[in-house]
Design an enzyme around this catalytic site. Structure first.
Site, PDB file in Angstrom:
ATOM      1  N   SER A 122       5.519  -1.369   0.208  1.00  0.00           N
ATOM      2  CA  SER A 122       4.490  -2.413   0.109  1.00  0.00           C
ATOM      3  C   SER A 122       3.152  -1.734   0.350  1.00  0.00           C
ATOM      4  O   SER A 122       3.115  -0.626   0.903  1.00  0.00           O
ATOM      5  CB  SER A 122       4.767  -3.451   1.212  1.00  0.00           C
ATOM      6  OG  SER A 122       3.620  -4.213   1.487  1.00  0.00           O
ATOM      7  N   TYR A 145       6.850  -5.917   9.758  1.00  0.00           N
ATOM      8  CA  TYR A 145       6.996  -5.729   8.306  1.00  0.00           C
ATOM      9  C   TYR A 145       6.290  -4.445   7.873  1.00  0.00           C
ATOM     10  O   TYR A 145       6.867  -3.586   7.200  1.00  0.00           O
ATOM     11  CB  TYR A 145       6.418  -6.946   7.565  1.00  0.00           C
ATOM     12  CG  TYR A 145       6.520  -6.846   6.062  1.00  0.00           C
ATOM     13  CD1 TYR A 145       7.698  -7.171   5.399  1.00  0.00           C
ATOM     14  CD2 TYR A 145       5.426  -6.417   5.293  1.00  0.00           C
ATOM     15  CE1 TYR A 145       7.793  -7.078   4.011  1.00  0.00           C
ATOM     16  CE2 TYR A 145       5.506  -6.317   3.920  1.00  0.00           C
ATOM     17  CZ  TYR A 145       6.695  -6.656   3.282  1.00  0.00           C
ATOM     18  OH  TYR A 145       6.783  -6.558   1.903  1.00  0.00           O
TER      19      TYR A 145
END
Ligand code: NDP
Length: 246
Positions: free
Chosen positions: A153, A166
């Site tokens: 990401s 995350y």
């Protein structure tokens, strides 16, 4: 490679495991890989979602997939070993893994991040891809040209405030992917890369950006060229990269 045009039959005779195959990007990837000839092993948490994808692949006339319900927040080495045994006895080989399953956890300052949530996110996003890879490497090493793809990401490249476990898990995935690529480069036919999907219209995206108009971001089907490229033989020799799908 985002304009890559995958030829039909690109993945014929390949067996590819997709995690988080029941929804979002994983669902689109499982269907795209099958549509290009792969036998896809659909792994994920919610059986009903996996069954729906299974039916969609069958209805399309693509190779019959296999279905493996697994919860990465609780599975351990024994479950992954069993999964490897099942793939070996059912198919005899494995040519790729798309580590796609992921969870967002909390978007909150580190100062107040809940430790249990931290552990669960780390298990699903970082520990499971490692343990699953460990269990499946013996099979992948037998493939003439295997591909492992991890999912990163933008916050895995540059952590931003409030993205918590995350972001840290995705920073870990970038490191894990590069390290594994390095370790396997001279000793196997396995290539290892990361894909950053970029903003994509899924349930996870909607919960991370509740104020965003979903129509303003790409659909999972739009970002499939890079997934097909990395899973197919045209990416032979490409390893240790972290690539953007858009
Ligand atoms: P979704 O939330 O739509 O899908 C996530 C998938 O992971 C689901 O199939 C889900 O299963 C599965 N999953 C979650 N937790 C577990 C678990 N404990 N055990 C097994 N499976 C689990 O997310 P996306 O499709 O958006 O995300 C796919 C990947 O792409 C993730 O790694 C994400 O971090 C990454 N990504 C996504 C971006 C985006 O904009 N969408 C941007 C950058 C990266 P179930 O449906 O059963 O819960």
């Amino acid at each position: 490679m985002n304009n890559y045009e995958a030829p039909p039959g690109l993945l014929a005779d390949r067996v590819i495991l997709v995690t988080g195959a029941g929804d979002g990007i994983g669902r689109a990837a499982a269907k795209a890989l099958a549509a290009h000839g792969a036998t896809v092993v659909l792994a994920g948490r919610t059986l009903a979602k996996l069954e729906k994808v299974y039916d969609e692949i069958e209805a399309n006339g693509d190779p019959q997939p296999a279905l493996v319900p697994v919860d990465f927040s609780i599975a351990g080495p024994e479950e992954y070993r069993q999964l490897a045994d099942t793939i070996e006895s059912e198919f005899g080989h494995l040519d790729g893994i798309l580590h796609n399953a992921g969870m967002l956890g909390d978007i909150t300052p580190l100062e107040m991040y809940d430790p249990d949530t931290w552990d669960t996110v780390m298990k699903v996003n970082l520990r499971a891809p490692l343990l699953l890879t460990q269990a499946l490497l013996p099979l992948l090493k037998q493939s003439p040209d295997a591909s492992i793809v991890f999912t990163t990401s933008s916050v895995g490249r540059r952590a931003r405030a409030f993205w918590g476990a995350y972001a840290v898990s995705k920073c870990g995935i970038e490191g894990l992917s590069r390290m594994l690529a390095d370790e396997l480069m001279n000793t196997s036919n396995i290539r290892v890369n990361c894909i950053n999907p970029g903003a994509t219209r899924t349930t996870m995206r909607a919960s991370a950006y509740p104020g965003e108009d979903p129509a303003s971001v790409k659909q999972p089907d739009d970002i499939m060229p890079l997934y097909l490229y990395l899973m197919g033989p045209d990416s032979l020799g490409v390893t240790g990269q972290s690539l953007d799908a858009q």
